[in-house]
Structure formats: C-alpha cells, structure tokens
Design an enzyme around this catalytic site. Sequence first.
Site, PDB file in Angstrom:
ATOM      1  N   LYS A   1      48.553  45.310  10.276  1.00 49.90           N
ATOM      2  CA  LYS A   1      48.989  46.703  10.206  1.00 49.90           C
ATOM      3  C   LYS A   1      49.644  47.035  11.637  1.00 49.90           C
ATOM      4  O   LYS A   1      50.781  47.649  11.608  1.00 49.90           O
ATOM      5  CB  LYS A   1      47.919  47.832  10.039  1.00 49.90           C
TER       6      LYS A   1
ATOM      7  N   GLU B   1      43.515  37.377  16.078  1.00 54.81           N
ATOM      8  CA  GLU B   1      43.434  36.054  15.400  1.00 54.81           C
ATOM      9  C   GLU B   1      44.628  35.979  14.613  1.00 54.81           C
ATOM     10  O   GLU B   1      45.272  34.798  14.452  1.00 54.81           O
ATOM     11  CB  GLU B   1      42.053  36.197  14.352  1.00 54.81           C
TER      12      GLU B   1
ATOM     13  N   GLY C   1      40.935  48.870   6.286  1.00 52.90           N
ATOM     14  CA  GLY C   1      41.070  47.215   6.081  1.00 52.90           C
ATOM     15  C   GLY C   1      40.529  46.917   4.864  1.00 52.90           C
ATOM     16  O   GLY C   1      40.968  46.102   3.881  1.00 52.90           O
ATOM     17  N   ARG C   2      39.278  47.205   4.625  1.00 53.32           N
ATOM     18  CA  ARG C   2      38.270  46.749   3.534  1.00 53.32           C
ATOM     19  C   ARG C   2      38.624  47.448   2.166  1.00 53.32           C
ATOM     20  O   ARG C   2      38.134  46.974   1.162  1.00 53.32           O
ATOM     21  CB  ARG C   2      36.888  46.759   3.740  1.00 53.32           C
TER      22      ARG C   2
ATOM     23  N   GLU D   1      30.097  46.467   6.803  1.00 48.38           N
ATOM     24  CA  GLU D   1      31.097  47.252   7.721  1.00 48.38           C
ATOM     25  C   GLU D   1      31.099  48.644   7.472  1.00 48.38           C
ATOM     26  O   GLU D   1      31.350  49.468   8.435  1.00 48.38           O
ATOM     27  CB  GLU D   1      32.376  46.565   7.604  1.00 48.38           C
TER      28      GLU D   1
ATOM     29  N   HIS E   1      19.195  27.143  -8.553  1.00 48.83           N
ATOM     30  CA  HIS E   1      18.598  25.878  -8.188  1.00 48.83           C
ATOM     31  C   HIS E   1      18.578  26.108  -6.547  1.00 48.83           C
ATOM     32  O   HIS E   1      18.484  24.941  -5.901  1.00 48.83           O
ATOM     33  CB  HIS E   1      19.381  24.865  -8.062  1.00 48.83           C
TER      34      HIS E   1
ATOM     35  N   LYS F   1      35.067  41.788  20.379  1.00 48.07           N
ATOM     36  CA  LYS F   1      36.459  41.558  20.550  1.00 48.07           C
ATOM     37  C   LYS F   1      36.735  41.834  22.092  1.00 48.07           C
ATOM     38  O   LYS F   1      37.481  41.033  22.713  1.00 48.07           O
ATOM     39  CB  LYS F   1      37.289  42.613  19.874  1.00 48.07           C
TER      40      LYS F   1
END
Length: 555
Positions: free
Chosen positions: A208, A214, A278-279, A364, A395, A519
């Site tokens: 955005k 990253e 964002g999420r 978050e 399993h 960060k």
Amino acid sequence: MTTPVDPTLTSAWKALGAIATDFHPNLREWFDSDPERANKFTFDLGQLRVDLSKNLLTDDILSALIELADEVKLRERTDAMFSGEHINVTEDRAVLHTALRKPADAELTVDGQDVVADVHAELKKIYDFANRVRSGDWVGVTGKPIETVVNIGIGGSDLGPVMVYEALKPYVKEGLSARYISNIDPTDAGEKVKDLDPETTLVIVASKTFTTLETLTNARVVREWLLRSLREKGALEGASEADAVRKHFVAVSTALDKVEAFGIDPVNAFGFWNWVGGRYSVDSAVGTSLAIVLGPENFAEFLVGFHDVDEHFRTAEWNRNVPALMGLLNVWYTNFLDAHTHAVLPYAQYLHRFPAYLQQLTMESNGKSVTYAGDPVTYHTGEVFWGEPGTNGQHAFYQLIHQGTRLIPADFIAFANPTWAIKDGDADMHELFLGNFFAQTKALAFGKTADEVRAEGTPEEIVSARVFEGNKPTTSIMAAALTPRVLGSLIALYEHITFVQGVVWGIDSFDQWGVELGKQLAKELTPAVAGDRDVLAKQDSSTRSLIEFYLDNRN
C-alpha cells in the site's frame, strides 16, 4: 462508544465463571437426553452448514454468552463497524473491509466519501486489466501474452492471495498460473523465478505504501532478474529497460509517486484504502492476481460469499448468529475452560494454506494486552490458531487433541463433492476421506469408556491407555463444494468470529503495533550483520555472540 466495557464486571461473565467452577461436560448424556440437540445447534449460513452441537454448550451457557454479547454492546460495536465509525482507535481509522464486497447499488458514505462507488470503480479497473491479460491483449515487451503472474507481497498482501489461489486452483484459467513471493530469505525469490520465462511473466508488487522492506527488496531482485534474463535472451533489442518494466510490472499501491519512481506506470497501479487492514484485504486490489487467474466472474462470486456472511452477521439475532456464537464459544473456552489454542482442520487438500491464513487474521488481530482505551487487560486474549489438512493430521497431532491434558477446540471443514472423483477399485476415495471427517468429530465428542475397551478383550493393564475421555469440543462446517462463493463465506465467517472476540475483550482488533519493534531493530542491526563493528559492539551479549558466529561462518 469510546470506552470498552470491562467484561469481568458483567453479570454474564460472573455467571459463566460460576458454571465453569463445577463444569463436568457430558456430550453423550446431552445428546441422549435431547434428541433435537443437533437440529437446535445446526445453522445454515449462506451456502455453509455449521453444526455447533458437539461444542461444550448447554442452554444455560448459551443464555450467558448471549447476555455477555449484550452487556459488552456487541450490537452497537457491530453497527459502528458497518457504518464506518473510526473503531480502529489507535490509528483513527474506519474498519470497512465489509464495504469491499457490497453490491454496486448499496449506499455508504464515510468521511464524506461514497465508499461503495469508490470500491466498484476500482473493481472495474481491476477487472478490465484482468480481462486484457486473460484475452492476450496485454503482452510483454516482446509481444508474447502472459502465462505466469508473480505476486510480491508479505503478510496480508501474500497470505490471502496465495491461500485463495491454492484453494481455487480448479478455477484457474488454462495456460495461466500464479506464484507468490513473500519471504526476504533469498531462497523464496530464487526458487520462484528460476524456471520462469521473463517474456511471459507479469509481476504484481503489492504494498500500500510502497515502502515495505521485504516487498520492495524482493521487487528489486525480481526486476533485476527480469531485465538480466531478457538481455541474455536478446529480447530487449529495440526496447528499453524502462519499456520492459512497464510491460511486466504493475502495482497494488496508493503511493503513486513511489510506484512511478520504481518504473511502473501509475496507470497500472490498483489502490485500496486506509480503512482496509492488510489481513482483511484479499477481497480488495490485493486480490488482483486472483482476478487475473480466476477471472472477474469468479472473483465477483468470491465477493458475494463474503457479503452473504456480512449480512447474516449484521442482522441475525445472537441465538442464530453463527459468527457471533462461534466467537462467543471461543471466549468461553479461552477465558473459562483454559484453552490456549484452536485447531482448524480442513478435510480438503485445496485448503492446506487456510490455517496459516487464519493465523494472521486471528493472532495479529487479537494478540493484544491492552484495551482500546489503553488500559491493561486483566484476562486472557487471543488463541494460537493452527492446523493441517485431514487426514494427514490424524497421523501426526490428533493424539494430543484426543488424549492430551489440554482442551483444544477444533473446527472441521469438509465438502460433499470432490473436485477429483477418483476411485480405488470400486471404492470412492472421497467417501473414505469423509468417513474420517465424520468419525473424528464423533470420537472427540463421545470418546470410548473403559467398559467399551474391556469389551474388546483388552488386557486390564493397558485399558486406561485406550480410554478416550471424549467431551472434546468441535465445530463441523460443510458445504456442497469448494467454490469461490463458499470460500468467500468461510473467510468472512472467521473475520467476524475474530471481531466478536475482540469486542468482548475490549481490544482494538485492527491495529498491529506488535510487528513494529522487530522491524525497527532489524534496520538498526543490519549494519552489524554487514560487518560494522561499532554497531555490533552496542548489542547485548547474546545478540553480539550470534552475529559474530554468523560473520565467522559466512563464506
């Protein structure tokens, strides 16, 4: 509502505490004594069927949970969110992911802006671009149509799109595919582009602000790969590098100046708004890669699924409101029955990234220790969400859920119709698969008594090891098939579950300040990692020792 209600001071919280003090659940007895229990606690939600009957839920508990919803003013908080009030108080923002999926004829004005018109204008721009790519009208610098879309993002700009892409692979247009790069580990970018043809690759840079460390690092790396690969193929003859970037890169961003400085034509930047976290953004421009590979029609159906659940959550009474009931049950388990984690177990291989997606959405959002008024909470918030697809998990970790000492509520998700109708001889594999789905929730609910174990001829000295206590809470969620609309509903269901829990706990579920400190420290430490001894000397002894090990061992 500027001040959250302290849930511990409500009469409902006290009532739930009293129930929990001497709580001995017995799902066998509850089902035997109430033949209508399954019907009473099973609900239709859009195209989903949700069975809550195997939860540790009685009429008294249900009444107290509904009273709790009223006492913490869940309805008022819900209305505030849908209407665009600035309920994200630490960032002074509205929370309007629900506006991303409103139909075009809906009306909503927030902060003087026609939100619905803005959303649909951006959707039209995305759909028009998607159709150009899908039709072959949009071509790369050498005139070849696009075959692979590479989305570069992180967090919500990656987890949502990659999960949906994996979930809806049967809907991907033949001849198109998508790849997703998120990790700053160079392995991620290196592996994702190593076998791509740069002439047929389109890169979407999703950030955005266009400043995400990253994402921008990976974007520069992939840009260099693209230009180098084109040069090596002799594909840049007669075209400039700037032309190549404009034909092979687009952006999901509102920072048009930074987009242009990178080399992307701002015309090909698709935006969203600061009221979209964002999420919560997979149904915004962040889903541009999905609109391309799935097609605008399927993406529109995806949005319809979200809206189905939005309207249910906004209007249904709490006693039949599925997201509210599931969120309130999570509070019951977390705050009164000492559950620390929550498993999500999709019996659908296509949903193998869904638990990871929910980790960001839930953890978050609700990993907070202060209320939205800034006061420390005096109760637990949030759960660790985790899971893997069935039957693989059976399993692996199901042993802990069945016979471990901790309560682990679990959501089971399955679909009546498989994408691949494959048989093993005369046996239908999907029937075998869903046999496990049904069996696991039955086993967790009803267990196996010592007498039942003995009746099988089990030696007495190992009877106790084969006893299953039962009374392990599960929710079963089913649909006819995993379609775009159904997937949209699944995502919206968990969005609103997360919101309900946040309201009860009085926290801001829409900020994420906890990700910032790491960060900041990473930026401060990077010079030391690069060999700056002055910076290294300022670190604590553990960090300094670890960096020195790295420096000594880096080839």
